[in-house]
Design an enzyme around this catalytic site. Structure first.
Site, PDB file in Angstrom:
ATOM      1  N   SER A  63      46.284  47.999  40.303  1.00  0.00           N
ATOM      2  CA  SER A  63      46.395  46.673  40.927  1.00  0.00           C
ATOM      3  C   SER A  63      46.708  46.699  42.412  1.00  0.00           C
ATOM      4  CB  SER A  63      47.466  45.853  40.220  1.00  0.00           C
ATOM      5  OG  SER A  63      46.906  45.241  39.109  1.00  0.00           O
ATOM      6  N   LYS A  66      44.124  45.217  44.416  1.00  0.00           N
ATOM      7  CA  LYS A  66      44.034  43.752  44.573  1.00  0.00           C
ATOM      8  C   LYS A  66      44.497  43.315  45.961  1.00  0.00           C
ATOM      9  CE  LYS A  66      44.862  43.041  39.639  1.00  0.00           C
ATOM     10  NZ  LYS A  66      45.847  42.720  38.605  1.00  0.00           N
ATOM     11  N   TYR A 191      35.446  44.958  39.285  1.00  0.00           N
ATOM     12  CA  TYR A 191      36.913  44.903  39.341  1.00  0.00           C
ATOM     13  C   TYR A 191      37.537  46.193  38.763  1.00  0.00           C
ATOM     14  CZ  TYR A 191      41.504  43.708  37.394  1.00  0.00           C
ATOM     15  OH  TYR A 191      42.827  43.746  37.025  1.00  0.00           O
ATOM     16  N   TYR A 243      53.953  40.810  39.404  1.00  0.00           N
ATOM     17  CA  TYR A 243      53.776  40.031  38.173  1.00  0.00           C
ATOM     18  C   TYR A 243      54.997  39.135  37.967  1.00  0.00           C
ATOM     19  CZ  TYR A 243      50.790  44.090  37.843  1.00  0.00           C
ATOM     20  OH  TYR A 243      49.912  45.081  38.135  1.00  0.00           O
ATOM     21  N   VAL A 261      49.647  49.459  37.586  1.00  0.00           N
ATOM     22  CA  VAL A 261      50.053  50.110  36.336  1.00  0.00           C
ATOM     23  C   VAL A 261      49.844  51.630  36.340  1.00  0.00           C
ATOM     24  CG1 VAL A 261      49.859  48.105  34.803  1.00  0.00           C
ATOM     25  CG2 VAL A 261      47.875  49.592  35.143  1.00  0.00           C
TER      26      VAL A 261
HETATM   27  N1  GLU Z   1      42.955  47.449  35.902  1.00  0.00           N
HETATM   28  C1  GLU Z   1      44.199  46.984  35.325  1.00  0.00           C
HETATM   29  C2  GLU Z   1      43.936  45.806  34.407  1.00  0.00           C
HETATM   30  O1  GLU Z   1      43.131  44.986  34.714  1.00  0.00           O
HETATM   31  C3  GLU Z   1      45.111  46.629  36.465  1.00  0.00           C
HETATM   32  C4  GLU Z   1      46.429  46.234  35.985  1.00  0.00           C
HETATM   33  C5  GLU Z   1      47.541  46.547  36.943  1.00  0.00           C
HETATM   34  O2  GLU Z   1      47.579  47.529  37.663  1.00  0.00           O
HETATM   35  O3  GLU Z   1      48.435  45.713  36.927  1.00  0.00           O
HETATM   36  O4  GLU Z   1      44.508  45.671  33.374  1.00  0.00           O
END
Ligand code: GLU
Length: 307
Positions: A63, A66, A191, A243, A261
């Protein structure tokens, strides 16, 4: 300040915590990672770097990507982007479907999965092709980190594609509300691929330096975004970067940060430095357990929180 000494102190104090928690196992390829690893890097706006642990070992940025796609989309679309994705903390897990249904397919922020999927879609819209989009995402990450050989781990991407039911559900739900322009399958694959980029803590700390310096790389002097955009991105990191543990991170660490993650966390000390910490075992919110504690110790010892 003696940053090297501080990193060594943190490493000593954090040792019993390394490996506590659980590596992300919903992506089978990530479940294979040894949880007992730790690395922390700092790069200052003057270009000095300080490192401790396995700072050359690349891991799955997940993430954290992102943050980079949001930066690219904000640069392209400016305020228009906020018509499709908000900037409020979600208070829900990163992959929640329920909130998206209530809020008619407009994700709360660009750092939950739904928001990042919309951001990826906006990039595909701009570049008109998913492969060109991916190449541009990689090139952007290579530019901000000044590292030309950054790439995607195809096994991690494939592993996530094979188990990505929930993310595909998110994309389909968004599409049903007309907030996705590309094919949901293509968008989610793009993604997953940018989540599967691999970098080490040195490269990641370097890559957020422009956010510590009002949008311009303090070393190469290359301007990536405007000071206002940098301010906004840091604000969204502070309020939404972890989060539904974002409040706790702001409370205990007090820096804009973004976790993944894969166990990585990047953080920004405005005007001063970029930081990255990595330790794969996660706490119950999906953020690196030892990494979060290391950053907390860092701001305690240096008094470098934004508050
Ligand atoms: N590619 C992971 C997902 O979509 C990213 C989640 C993350 O790093 O929070 O579940």
């Amino acid at each position: 300040m003696e940053y090297q000494k501080i990193l060594e102190e943190i490493y000593r104090e954090i040792k019993p915590e390394i490996g506590r928690g659980k590596v992300a196992d919903y992506i089978p390829e990530l479940a294979k990672v040894d949880p007992g690893q730790f690395a922390m890097s700092i790069v200052t706006v003057e270009g000095k770097s300080y490192n401790i642990g396995e700072t050359k070992k690349r891991f799955s940025i997940q993430s954290i990507s992102k943050l980079f796609t949001f930066t690219m989309a904000l640069k392209m679309y400016s305020k228009e982007l906020y018509k499709r994705v908000g900037v409020e903390p979600s208070g829900s897990p990163f992959n929640s479907l329920v909130q998206l249904e209530y809020e008619h397919g407009i994700p709360r922020n660009p750092f939950i999965n739904a928001g990042a999927i919309v951001v990826t879609d906006s990039l595909i819209d701009h570049y008109k092709d998913e492969f060109i989009t991916l190449e541009n995402i990689l090139n952007f990450i290579r530019a901000i980190s000044t590292t030309p050989d950054i790439n995607i781990n195809p096994y991690v991407a494939k592993s996530e594609m094979e188990h990505g039911y929930r993310n595909r559900a998110l994309a389909n739900l968004i599409k049903s509300f007309d907030n996705l322009h590309s094919d949901p399958v293509v968008c989610v694959e793009t993604y997953f691929k940018h989540c599967a980029v691999e970098m080490n803590t040195q490269e990641l700390a370097r890559s957020v330096l422009f956010l510590a310096n009002r949008g311009t790389d303090p070393i190469t002097k290359k301007r990536f975004i405007t000071p206002t955009q940098a301010k906004r991105i840091n604000a969204v990191m502070l309020t939404c970067g972890h989060y539904d543990a974002s409040g706790e991170f702001a409370f205990h660490v007090g820096l804009p940060g973004k976790s993944g993650v894969g166990g990585g966390i990047v953080a920004v000390v405005p005007g001063k430095m970029g930081i990255c910490v990595w330790s794969p075992a996660l706490n119950r919110y999906g953020n690196s357990h030892a990494g979060t504690l290391a950053l907390e110790l860092f701001t305690q010892k240096t008094k470098l929180s934004i508050f």
